[in-house]
Design an enzyme around this catalytic site. Sequence first.
Site, mmCIF file in Angstrom:
data_model
loop_
_atom_site.group_PDB
_atom_site.id
_atom_site.type_symbol
_atom_site.label_atom_id
_atom_site.label_comp_id
_atom_site.label_asym_id
_atom_site.label_seq_id
_atom_site.Cartn_x
_atom_site.Cartn_y
_atom_site.Cartn_z
ATOM 1 N N ASP A 222 37.802 57.482 -31.855
ATOM 2 C CA ASP A 222 39.048 57.974 -31.433
ATOM 3 C C ASP A 222 40.008 56.867 -30.797
ATOM 4 O O ASP A 222 39.374 55.862 -29.839
ATOM 5 C CB ASP A 222 38.707 59.053 -30.158
ATOM 6 C CG ASP A 222 39.891 59.859 -29.895
ATOM 7 O OD1 ASP A 222 40.576 60.395 -30.640
ATOM 8 O OD2 ASP A 222 40.391 59.772 -28.834
ATOM 9 N N GLU A 283 40.085 55.663 -36.013
ATOM 10 C CA GLU A 283 41.309 56.286 -35.835
ATOM 11 C C GLU A 283 42.085 55.398 -35.447
ATOM 12 O O GLU A 283 42.048 55.268 -34.024
ATOM 13 C CB GLU A 283 41.033 57.637 -35.138
ATOM 14 C CG GLU A 283 42.320 58.497 -35.094
ATOM 15 C CD GLU A 283 43.048 59.016 -34.023
ATOM 16 O OE1 GLU A 283 43.755 59.790 -33.902
ATOM 17 O OE2 GLU A 283 42.378 58.525 -32.685
HETATM 18 C C1 GLC Z 1 43.069 61.181 -30.884
HETATM 19 C C2 GLC Z 1 42.769 62.585 -31.136
HETATM 20 C C3 GLC Z 1 43.614 63.636 -30.501
HETATM 21 C C4 GLC Z 1 43.524 63.179 -29.033
HETATM 22 C C5 GLC Z 1 43.866 61.761 -28.789
HETATM 23 C C6 GLC Z 1 43.502 61.456 -27.530
HETATM 24 O O1 GLC Z 1 44.205 60.974 -31.363
HETATM 25 O O2 GLC Z 1 42.508 62.775 -32.610
HETATM 26 O O3 GLC Z 1 43.250 64.987 -30.747
HETATM 27 O O4 GLC Z 1 44.639 64.231 -28.371
HETATM 28 O O5 GLC Z 1 43.092 60.908 -29.379
HETATM 29 O O6 GLC Z 1 41.994 61.539 -27.158
#
Ligand code: GLC
Length: 560
Positions: A222, A283
């Site tokens: 993440d 991500e």
């Molecule tokens: C990422 C997740 C999202 C979350 C953010 C903070 O982007 O996919 O859902 O709110 O991180 O952890």
Amino acid sequence: MISPQPTASAAHEASATPAWWRDAVVYQVYPRSFADSNGDGMGDLPGITARLPYIASLGVDAIWLSPFYPSPQHDGGYDVSDYTDVDPRFGSLADADALIARAHELGLKVIVDIVPNHSSSEHELFQAALAAGPGSPERDMYVFAEGKGEHGELPPNNWTSIFHGEAWTRITEPDGTPGQWYLHLFDTTQPDWNWENPAVHELFERVLRFWLDRGADGFRVDVAHGMVKPEGLPDAQVNSEGLIDIPEGEVPIYFDNDGVVDIYRQWRPILDSYEGDRMMVLEAWIPEHRLPQYIGQDRAHQSFNFGFLQARWGVETMRRAIEKPLALADAVDSPTTWVLSNHDVIRHATRYGFAPDHRFGEGLSREEVPDAELGLLRARAASLLMLALPGSAYLYQGEELGLPEVADIPDELREDPAHHRAGVPGRDGCRVPLPWQQDAPAFGFSPTGESWLPQPEVFGQLAADAQEGVEGSTLELYRTAIRLRSELGLGRPTAPLAFLEDLPAPVLGLTRGDVVVLVNTGEEDLELPTHLREAELLVASAPSAPGTLPADTTLWLRRR
Ligand code: GLC
């Protein structure tokens, strides 16, 4: 005419059995909203385990589980208070073990979500940091700083939170005086870890091993471009409106800093020390030319390519969103990923129901009404295009049912912190619990009919059992496409990809070996080009008469 397009090194693939993730179809499960076994209106791990045969029946290779760890749920579980346990709302560690074991029995790999940029403010180490006072080793686990101004009453810098408002919150020291500030790039309840501190590195290495030992096949990381902050925490540049200036194609000052990649360099040998091609997918919402820094034999395996998700409906935009990542993937010898929906974006069956130049905000407002039929038609066409591309494809639960974004959620039920901080609709609309049975309470999501977000009427006709075995349904389209993708090896780079140049203007065409993929992005039905009239129709995203390529439709053909 055909223009050859390089794909990731075939030589590498030939040298050994390719690692499973290189062409995997991965199904994202958002645990809160997948299936509720105990009737409390919130999905849970036993609910997922019971439905794993359904996921396997799609023909996918793996599941990615969004966080199920203990959490106050201020950000749907992305505010983790214990990285090595299961939230009682979702079950127990034994339930996680059972889920992983059952998935493996069914031939599914399991990717778990790791959230290393921040924890929950309820994490015991953050609580210890608050209690221990300035300058303590406990406080050094997070990013604390003195405020500016005569009495430290102003935040240490001008950074703003991704969820709106200031990125800093001032605390009260244990002695009751107003004290230091802590950084939270997201919600106030999500303090950022201090990755300058080796103890934070050690903590996360233990977390990785914990889940690898329990059989996790990989990690979705993440906010993978976060973690390392610029030295001295300098102010960001602001524009004339006082807003942080982010030049086109760049990221805010607190993302994508030198040193983030080193974290993956440390993690990679840990993953490699386990059997079975354990992997990590990042991500990272960063400009695509930066992605190659993060990927390689000594760093992460792959990263989400969000360019395809962001591409507007149209030949040029979609072609570019395919060509560019393929070229980049080739450069790093790691197949690209494809994704159209996830738990953070407006579902693609709804996005495509707007004009291509529609400017979306954060979530879908009630005033924005899509053409639902057109949206679904184009979504099916886009998904069929995606599944023909080399690399791995990430699906989001419910897209195989053609679920739309839900705009009509009462404000008081919305949970997205961005909604609470800034009044934007937010991301709840893509997180509405899944419909399993047309004629059951809560459409079969939960045995009691409870559901943490209300489901709209239209979910009834889209329920899994209403589409099961129904020719032409979105569910059966996904099953057919995923099966054919596997049989034809379309996920592999071995079938070279080339674009077709001699097609009518609204048609995007490409070949993968003897398979031809045509997408008619226009509003008119077209006749197939003469040289393809004899081709065998493998699958179509919408009903199409022989020899025709209907509007907003994708076909896979095989040249005879
Ligand atoms: C990422 C997740 C999202 C979350 C953010 C903070 O982007 O996919 O859902 O709110 O991180 O952890």
